[in-house]
Design an enzyme around this catalytic site. Structure first.
Site, PDB file in Angstrom:
ATOM      1  N   VAL A  62       0.783  -1.055   0.099  1.00  0.00           N
ATOM      2  CA  VAL A  62       0.019  -0.047  -0.202  1.00  0.00           C
ATOM      3  C   VAL A  62       0.890   1.351  -0.054  1.00  0.00           C
ATOM      4  O   VAL A  62       1.964   1.029   0.465  1.00  0.00           O
ATOM      5  CB  VAL A  62      -0.924  -0.028   1.321  1.00  0.00           C
ATOM      6  CG1 VAL A  62      -1.966  -0.935   1.148  1.00  0.00           C
ATOM      7  CG2 VAL A  62      -0.079   0.059   2.784  1.00  0.00           C
ATOM      8  N   CYS A  63       0.367   2.451  -0.385  1.00  0.00           N
ATOM      9  CA  CYS A  63       0.835   3.659  -0.460  1.00  0.00           C
ATOM     10  C   CYS A  63       2.132   3.641  -1.266  1.00  0.00           C
ATOM     11  O   CYS A  63       2.277   2.920  -2.529  1.00  0.00           O
ATOM     12  CB  CYS A  63       1.258   4.143   0.868  1.00  0.00           C
ATOM     13  SG  CYS A  63       1.621   5.755   1.084  1.00  0.00           S
ATOM     14  N   THR A  64       3.220   4.062  -0.830  1.00  0.00           N
ATOM     15  CA  THR A  64       4.575   4.204  -1.752  1.00  0.00           C
ATOM     16  C   THR A  64       5.260   2.822  -1.345  1.00  0.00           C
ATOM     17  O   THR A  64       6.287   2.397  -2.311  1.00  0.00           O
ATOM     18  CB  THR A  64       5.514   5.320  -1.169  1.00  0.00           C
ATOM     19  OG1 THR A  64       5.704   4.930   0.402  1.00  0.00           O
ATOM     20  CG2 THR A  64       5.053   6.558  -1.312  1.00  0.00           C
ATOM     21  N   GLY A 112      -3.443   2.145  -3.189  1.00  0.00           N
ATOM     22  CA  GLY A 112      -3.077   3.465  -3.165  1.00  0.00           C
ATOM     23  C   GLY A 112      -2.547   4.040  -1.720  1.00  0.00           C
ATOM     24  O   GLY A 112      -2.271   3.330  -0.943  1.00  0.00           O
TER      25      GLY A 112
END
Length: 190
Positions: A62-64, A112
């Site tokens: 998730v995320c970066t 995301g």
């Protein structure tokens, strides 16, 4: 030894890389800022992820964290997503960026930014167990998003707000781009 995350919370690993089981049900890479770039540039971390990811039932982020999976070569040829300011870097490492909150491609599941992590978690439970359990969890945590503003994506926020936020991330995003470019070269991706 404890390592602090981006907001200062100390974390202690329960296993070294060598002690980690060879075959995992889920390999998960969370996001962060400075830590993401550090992992993208760390040959030991990348080798560990590439090794475990080659046998894991699910390779996830998730995320970066999606950038770290990409740098480890685990998203080459896969659809994927990441936190919006840096998701455009995924193709530098062979992934096809899909602008969605959660993207599944075969045994890759990527999410995301921060709140997409809830959607990601529910999607992973549905894939690993079943949709009914994911629905029960959603009810238990009363997950029925109703944000006070329609401003959670660049498209919703508009170009001016998006540009302001991107301007506040210039150093971080340039570091992430440089790491992604190095990873792409190392992986043999043009």
């Amino acid at each position: 030894m404890p390592v602090s995350n981006d907001i200062g919370i100390p974390l202690v690993a329960s296993h070294t890389f060598d002690e980690c089981p060879q075959d995992l049900d889920v390999l998960f890479v969370p996001g962060g800022s400075v830590g993401t770039v550090a992992c993208m540039n760390d040959p030991e971390v990348l080798a560990f992820l590439a090794d475990r990811g080659s046998r894991s039932k699910w390779v996830t982020s998730v995320c970066t964290g999606g950038l770290v999976l990409g740098a480890a070569g685990l998203l080459d040829g896969y659809d994927a997503t990441a936190y919006w300011p840096v998701a455009d870097l995924l193709p530098l490492m062979g992934a096809r960026h899909i602008d969605e909150r959660v993207v599944r491609d075969r045994n890759r599941l990527t999410g995301g930014g921060v709140t997409a992590g809830i959607d990601f978690g529910l999607a992973l439970v549905a894939e690993m167990v079943d949709e009914e359990l994911a629905r029960r969890i959603q009810l238990i945590i009363e997950y029925a998003p109703a944000p006070p503003f329609k401003n959670g994506t660049p498209a919703e926020a508009g170009p001016e707000r998006t540009a302001i936020q991107k301007g506040r991330r210039k150093w971080m995003d340039s570091e992430a781009r440089a790491a992604a470019e190095r990873a792409g070269k190392r992986l043999g991706i043009a």
